[in-house]
Scaffold this motif. Structure first.
Motif: not given
Length: 355
Positions: A308-336
């Protein structure tokens, strides 16, 4: 010339938006209230641990005192009350678990409706009981599995508010699309505002770009307020790049704004638009883990919600906000999210109409 038209439409759209108190409440005040309310209720304070109600009429025996000490070591706060008081609170349905003595036998009573809250307490009580039995027999201290509190990305541990805040950022984008844009679009069409705009030389793409920009400003302002309140009240901060966070918000805005315009094309009245919006909003909100994880849901449902469109967005937002992840590591979520955005935008532009 085009820039002047865009700026004029943007300013007009912003003025119209701030004149809608309901829109301001749901888009800005509601997420703030949810963060403060749920963050306070579920995060607790530093001196608040897991609580256990112990129904006991007489003074605790030596074995009971040993159990109470073991529970204290495990971080369980025991509240001793009389059986009559315990029965009253149990009937009120507010106790997930209660420790009591039946026929001089210590037992646990678990509220079947609150098993999710009660079973972790039960596990600690059982562990404490085993500890007291081992100590009573003079056996060595039971070995325990080491425990580390940290976020899924391994960056740090944090309160529930740290999980909630990115969820509210994503939920705000969904609300912006299915309610703010969808409802306003249908309202303008019903009132004939679009019909009058159709007689002007205003390009359709300029109008839509200005309206989406107004919503983007609103969601960014809301995000700033949420992060400031989160920092002040709960001590949580963005661990990643603010540019990456803005990029995800921008992508989410494009996705759910397109969804809003598409949903509006299927409604001929405001009432119908409200029904359609809720039909989409409620399942996405419940299945995307905005407030709590879906780990107890059926596996097939968890896997379906990942697309669904919201689940991968929340996953990416939490990865960046809580764990300092870079967008490259969230490529699958961003692709969806990107695929959803492109598909929704194509159908939205094809179905958009002035009248």
């Amino acid at each position: 010339m085009i820039s002047r038209i865009f700026i004029s439409q943007f300013r007009m759209g912003l003025k119209l938006y701030v004149r809608r108190p309901a829109a301001i409440f749901w888009m800005m005040a509601f997420p703030l209230l949810m963060l403060v309310g749920l963050g306070t209720v579920f995060s607790g304070s530093a001196d608040t641990g897991i609580k256990l109600v112990w129904a006991q009429q007489d003074a605790l025996s030596s074995s009971d005192q040993a159990l109470q000490q073991a529970l204290k070591e495990l971080g369980v706060t025991v509240e001793k009350i009389t059986p009559d008081q315990a029965a009253q609170r149990w009937q009120n349905g507010k106790l997930p678990v209660m420790l009591e003595k039946v026929n001089n036998q210590t037992s646990l009573r678990v509220n079947s409706y609150l098993a999710g809250q009660g079973m972790p307490v039960v596990a600690l009580v059982q562990q404490g009981f085993l500890m007291t039995q081992a100590r009573a027999r003079g056996a060595g201290e039971l070995a325990r599995i080491p425990m580390v509190m940290e976020s899924p990305g391994g960056h740090h541990d944090g309160p529930y508010a740290a999980y909630l805040l990115p969820g509210l950022l994503g939920l705000n984008l969904l609300m912006m699309g299915v309610f703010s844009i969808c409802m306003v679009d249908v309202d303008f069409r019903v009132k004939g505002i679009y019909k009058r705009l159709a007689t002007t030389p205003l390009p359709r793409h300029i109008y839509l770009a200005a309206q989406m920009s107004v919503r983007l400003v609103v969601v960014i302002l809301t995000a700033v307020v949420l992060m400031l309140v989160g920092a002040v009240l709960f001590g949580i901060h963005n661990q990643g790049s603010y540019l990456a966070l803005f990029g995800l918000i921008l992508l989410g805005t494009a996705c759910f704004a397109s969804m809003g315009y598409l949903l509006a094309s299927f409604a001929s009245t405001v009432e119908a638009a409200n029904g359609i919006a809720n039909l989409i909003f409620l399942p996405l909100m419940m299945l995307s883990g905005v407030y709590f994880s879906l780990d107890s849901a059926p596996e097939w449902l968890q896997k379906a919600s990942d697309f669904t469109p919201l689940t991968p967005l929340l996953k990416a937002l939490r990865a960046v906000f809580n764990d300092g992840a870079v967008l490259a590591t969230q490529a699958p979520s961003i692709m969806i999210i990107s695929v959803w955005t492109v598909v929704l935008f194509i159908f939205a532009t094809r179905r958009f109409r002035w009248v």
